[in-house]
Design a protein around this motif. Structure first.
Motif, PDB file in Angstrom:
ATOM      1  N   LEU A 123       0.847  -1.194   0.000  1.00 58.78           N
ATOM      2  CA  LEU A 123       0.000   0.000   0.000  1.00 58.78           C
ATOM      3  C   LEU A 123       0.881   1.243   0.000  1.00 58.78           C
ATOM      4  CD1 LEU A 123      -2.898   1.238   0.366  1.00 58.78           C
ATOM      5  CD2 LEU A 123      -2.474   1.119   2.831  1.00 58.78           C
ATOM      6  N   HIS A 124       0.380   2.303  -0.628  1.00 60.18           N
ATOM      7  CA  HIS A 124       1.044   3.606  -0.612  1.00 60.18           C
ATOM      8  C   HIS A 124       0.245   4.563   0.255  1.00 60.18           C
ATOM      9  CE1 HIS A 124       3.826   2.733  -3.941  1.00 60.18           C
ATOM     10  NE2 HIS A 124       2.844   1.968  -4.383  1.00 60.18           N
ATOM     11  N   CYS A 125       0.955   5.465   0.917  1.00 58.14           N
ATOM     12  CA  CYS A 125       0.281   6.524   1.662  1.00 58.14           C
ATOM     13  C   CYS A 125      -0.368   7.494   0.673  1.00 58.14           C
ATOM     14  CB  CYS A 125       1.288   7.276   2.533  1.00 58.14           C
ATOM     15  SG  CYS A 125       1.877   6.318   3.944  1.00 58.14           S
ATOM     16  N   ASP A 126      -1.201   8.363   1.185  1.00 58.13           N
ATOM     17  CA  ASP A 126      -1.849   9.410   0.394  1.00 58.13           C
ATOM     18  C   ASP A 126      -1.072  10.695   0.643  1.00 58.13           C
ATOM     19  OD1 ASP A 126      -3.499  11.281  -0.798  1.00 58.13           O
ATOM     20  OD2 ASP A 126      -5.327  10.596   0.202  1.00 58.13           O
ATOM     21  N   ASN A 127      -0.376  11.170  -0.368  1.00 66.73           N
ATOM     22  CA  ASN A 127       0.443  12.362  -0.207  1.00 66.73           C
ATOM     23  C   ASN A 127      -0.358  13.658  -0.224  1.00 66.73           C
ATOM     24  OD1 ASN A 127       3.397  11.809   0.118  1.00 66.73           O
ATOM     25  ND2 ASN A 127       2.837  10.356  -1.474  1.00 66.73           N
ATOM     26  N   MET A 128      -1.593  13.590  -0.685  1.00 66.54           N
ATOM     27  CA  MET A 128      -2.488  14.756  -0.685  1.00 66.54           C
ATOM     28  C   MET A 128      -1.809  16.013  -1.227  1.00 66.54           C
ATOM     29  SD  MET A 128      -4.457  14.161   2.931  1.00 66.54           S
ATOM     30  CE  MET A 128      -2.965  13.784   3.833  1.00 66.54           C
ATOM     31  N   LEU A 129      -1.032  15.846  -2.273  1.00 67.74           N
ATOM     32  CA  LEU A 129      -0.370  16.997  -2.878  1.00 67.74           C
ATOM     33  C   LEU A 129      -1.423  17.941  -3.445  1.00 67.74           C
ATOM     34  CD1 LEU A 129       2.576  15.146  -4.629  1.00 67.74           C
ATOM     35  CD2 LEU A 129       2.633  16.414  -2.474  1.00 67.74           C
ATOM     36  N   GLY A 130      -1.143  19.200  -3.366  1.00 65.52           N
ATOM     37  CA  GLY A 130      -2.088  20.192  -3.874  1.00 65.52           C
ATOM     38  C   GLY A 130      -3.076  20.669  -2.826  1.00 65.52           C
ATOM     39  N   THR A 131      -3.017  20.130  -1.622  1.00 64.70           N
ATOM     40  CA  THR A 131      -3.888  20.604  -0.550  1.00 64.70           C
ATOM     41  C   THR A 131      -3.181  21.727   0.207  1.00 64.70           C
ATOM     42  OG1 THR A 131      -3.048  19.094   1.148  1.00 64.70           O
ATOM     43  CG2 THR A 131      -4.838  18.269  -0.260  1.00 64.70           C
ATOM     44  N   THR A 132      -3.906  22.355   1.080  1.00 62.26           N
ATOM     45  CA  THR A 132      -3.305  23.416   1.904  1.00 62.26           C
ATOM     46  C   THR A 132      -2.650  22.863   3.163  1.00 62.26           C
ATOM     47  OG1 THR A 132      -5.410  23.785   3.041  1.00 62.26           O
ATOM     48  CG2 THR A 132      -4.959  25.131   1.074  1.00 62.26           C
ATOM     49  N   LEU A 133      -2.717  21.562   3.355  1.00 61.63           N
ATOM     50  CA  LEU A 133      -2.130  20.944   4.551  1.00 61.63           C
ATOM     51  C   LEU A 133      -0.606  20.902   4.444  1.00 61.63           C
ATOM     52  CD1 LEU A 133      -4.553  17.898   4.862  1.00 61.63           C
ATOM     53  CD2 LEU A 133      -4.655  20.040   6.143  1.00 61.63           C
ATOM     54  N   ASN A 134       0.044  21.142   5.554  1.00 61.33           N
ATOM     55  CA  ASN A 134       1.499  21.007   5.533  1.00 61.33           C
ATOM     56  C   ASN A 134       1.855  19.520   5.614  1.00 61.33           C
ATOM     57  OD1 ASN A 134       1.796  20.146   8.319  1.00 61.33           O
ATOM     58  ND2 ASN A 134       1.648  22.283   8.953  1.00 61.33           N
ATOM     59  N   ARG A 135       3.128  19.217   5.460  1.00 63.25           N
ATOM     60  CA  ARG A 135       3.572  17.821   5.411  1.00 63.25           C
ATOM     61  C   ARG A 135       3.186  17.071   6.696  1.00 63.25           C
ATOM     62  NH1 ARG A 135       7.420  14.378   6.865  1.00 63.25           N
ATOM     63  NH2 ARG A 135       8.062  12.811   5.353  1.00 63.25           N
ATOM     64  N   GLN A 136       3.412  17.658   7.873  1.00 61.88           N
ATOM     65  CA  GLN A 136       3.109  16.960   9.122  1.00 61.88           C
ATOM     66  C   GLN A 136       1.611  16.684   9.261  1.00 61.88           C
ATOM     67  OE1 GLN A 136       5.336  15.513  11.061  1.00 61.88           O
ATOM     68  NE2 GLN A 136       3.668  14.626  12.245  1.00 61.88           N
ATOM     69  N   GLU A 137       0.770  17.606   8.837  1.00 60.44           N
ATOM     70  CA  GLU A 137      -0.685  17.379   8.880  1.00 60.44           C
ATOM     71  C   GLU A 137      -1.071  16.220   7.959  1.00 60.44           C
ATOM     72  OE1 GLU A 137      -2.396  21.867   9.767  1.00 60.44           O
ATOM     73  OE2 GLU A 137      -1.660  21.404   7.752  1.00 60.44           O
ATOM     74  N   ARG A 138      -0.419  16.131   6.812  1.00 58.99           N
ATOM     75  CA  ARG A 138      -0.704  15.033   5.885  1.00 58.99           C
ATOM     76  C   ARG A 138      -0.223  13.705   6.455  1.00 58.99           C
ATOM     77  NH1 ARG A 138       2.206  16.025   1.211  1.00 58.99           N
ATOM     78  NH2 ARG A 138       3.272  17.799   2.106  1.00 58.99           N
ATOM     79  N   VAL A 139       0.914  13.726   7.142  1.00 55.50           N
ATOM     80  CA  VAL A 139       1.418  12.515   7.811  1.00 55.50           C
ATOM     81  C   VAL A 139       0.406  12.062   8.855  1.00 55.50           C
ATOM     82  CG1 VAL A 139       3.180  11.640   9.398  1.00 55.50           C
ATOM     83  CG2 VAL A 139       3.868  12.950   7.377  1.00 55.50           C
ATOM     84  N   GLU A 140      -0.072  12.974   9.674  1.00 56.51           N
ATOM     85  CA  GLU A 140      -1.024  12.635  10.740  1.00 56.51           C
ATOM     86  C   GLU A 140      -2.326  12.075  10.177  1.00 56.51           C
ATOM     87  OE1 GLU A 140      -0.187  12.436  13.898  1.00 56.51           O
ATOM     88  OE2 GLU A 140       1.804  13.195  13.359  1.00 56.51           O
ATOM     89  N   ARG A 141      -2.803  12.617   9.084  1.00 52.42           N
ATOM     90  CA  ARG A 141      -4.025  12.070   8.463  1.00 52.42           C
ATOM     91  C   ARG A 141      -3.805  10.644   7.980  1.00 52.42           C
ATOM     92  NH1 ARG A 141      -7.673  16.592   5.627  1.00 52.42           N
ATOM     93  NH2 ARG A 141      -7.753  17.972   7.411  1.00 52.42           N
ATOM     94  N   ASN A 142      -2.643  10.380   7.397  1.00 49.04           N
ATOM     95  CA  ASN A 142      -2.330   9.016   6.968  1.00 49.04           C
ATOM     96  C   ASN A 142      -2.286   8.079   8.162  1.00 49.04           C
ATOM     97  OD1 ASN A 142      -1.473   8.417   3.958  1.00 49.04           O
ATOM     98  ND2 ASN A 142      -0.939  10.550   4.387  1.00 49.04           N
ATOM     99  N   ILE A 143      -1.682   8.519   9.247  1.00 45.32           N
ATOM    100  CA  ILE A 143      -1.594   7.682  10.448  1.00 45.32           C
ATOM    101  C   ILE A 143      -2.992   7.333  10.946  1.00 45.32           C
ATOM    102  CG2 ILE A 143      -0.935   7.695  12.894  1.00 45.32           C
ATOM    103  CD1 ILE A 143       1.573   9.353  11.983  1.00 45.32           C
ATOM    104  N   GLU A 144      -3.881   8.294  10.988  1.00 41.67           N
ATOM    105  CA  GLU A 144      -5.243   8.035  11.463  1.00 41.67           C
ATOM    106  C   GLU A 144      -5.967   7.035  10.564  1.00 41.67           C
ATOM    107  OE1 GLU A 144      -6.564   8.785  14.426  1.00 41.67           O
ATOM    108  OE2 GLU A 144      -4.519   9.508  14.743  1.00 41.67           O
ATOM    109  N   LYS A 145      -5.838   7.175   9.270  1.00 41.32           N
ATOM    110  CA  LYS A 145      -6.491   6.226   8.346  1.00 41.32           C
ATOM    111  C   LYS A 145      -5.865   4.837   8.467  1.00 41.32           C
ATOM    112  CE  LYS A 145      -9.528   8.885   6.460  1.00 41.32           C
ATOM    113  NZ  LYS A 145     -10.949   8.606   6.399  1.00 41.32           N
ATOM    114  N   LEU A 146      -4.569   4.799   8.609  1.00 37.52           N
ATOM    115  CA  LEU A 146      -3.897   3.502   8.727  1.00 37.52           C
ATOM    116  C   LEU A 146      -4.253   2.791  10.032  1.00 37.52           C
ATOM    117  CD1 LEU A 146      -0.476   4.467   7.155  1.00 37.52           C
ATOM    118  CD2 LEU A 146      -2.180   2.891   6.191  1.00 37.52           C
TER     119      LEU A 146
END
Length: 168
Positions: free
Chosen positions: A103-126
């Motif tokens: 599985l690949h994480c979701d990088n959510m590129l193009g959003t207004t979220l910073n990298r750490q916020e995107r990491v945290e969202r992936n952690i919650e989904k995982l």
């Protein structure tokens, strides 16, 4: 360890034809590509029957699928149905006998979220995904990616990035 190749090498062939071609070339092990996984999942609404027939095909040829790539187009953070989709894939692969799933994480590129916020969202989904597989004899393997552009701050570029996510 057996010599193995990603089934996407023969992406233009039906998975059974790809396997027969691998066998003709002395290869008896493969990673199931998401294209071939999707092909199998789309054969019937009865995924248990499809899994049973495909497992019999593999056994008849003494062919092993050591791991399967989960749906590459699923965005675990950006798609409301992502986990439901992945649960279906995981359950199907498990029925086939595939114990390792990529599985690949979701990088959510193009959003207004910073990298750490995107990491945290992936952690919650995982965490939700981990709850689904906790009693199963399977492993979900996170695979790192490389950015399309050097300055992209993707969440899963290195092994250290993945270890941070996995540890949480």
């Amino acid at each position: 360890m057996k010599l193995s190749i990603w089934s996407s090498y023969y992406v233009d062939l039906k998975i059974e034809d790809a396997i027969d071609r691998f066998i003709q070339n002395g290869i008896y092990c493969s990673e199931l590509s998401d294209e071939h996984g999707l092909e199998l999942l789309n054969r019937s609404n009865d995924i248990a029957e499809t899994a049973k027939a495909f497992s019999a095909f593999l056994k008849e040829r003494n062919f092993e699928i050591s791991q399967g790539h989960l749906f590459l187009n699923v965005k675990i953070c950006s798609d409301a149905f992502a986990l439901t989709t992945l649960y279906r894939w995981i359950d199907f692969y498990e029925m086939i006998g595939i114990k390792n799933m990529v599985l690949h994480c979701d990088n959510m590129l193009g959003t207004t979220l910073n990298r750490q916020e995107r990491v945290e969202r992936n952690i919650e989904k995982l965490k939700g995904l981990a709850a689904h597989i906790k009693d199963k004899d399977i492993t979900v393997c996170l695979e790192n990616l490389r950015p399309h552009f050097e300055d992209e701050e993707i969440v899963d570029r290195t092994a250290d990035d993945l270890l941070y996510i996995i540890e949480r």
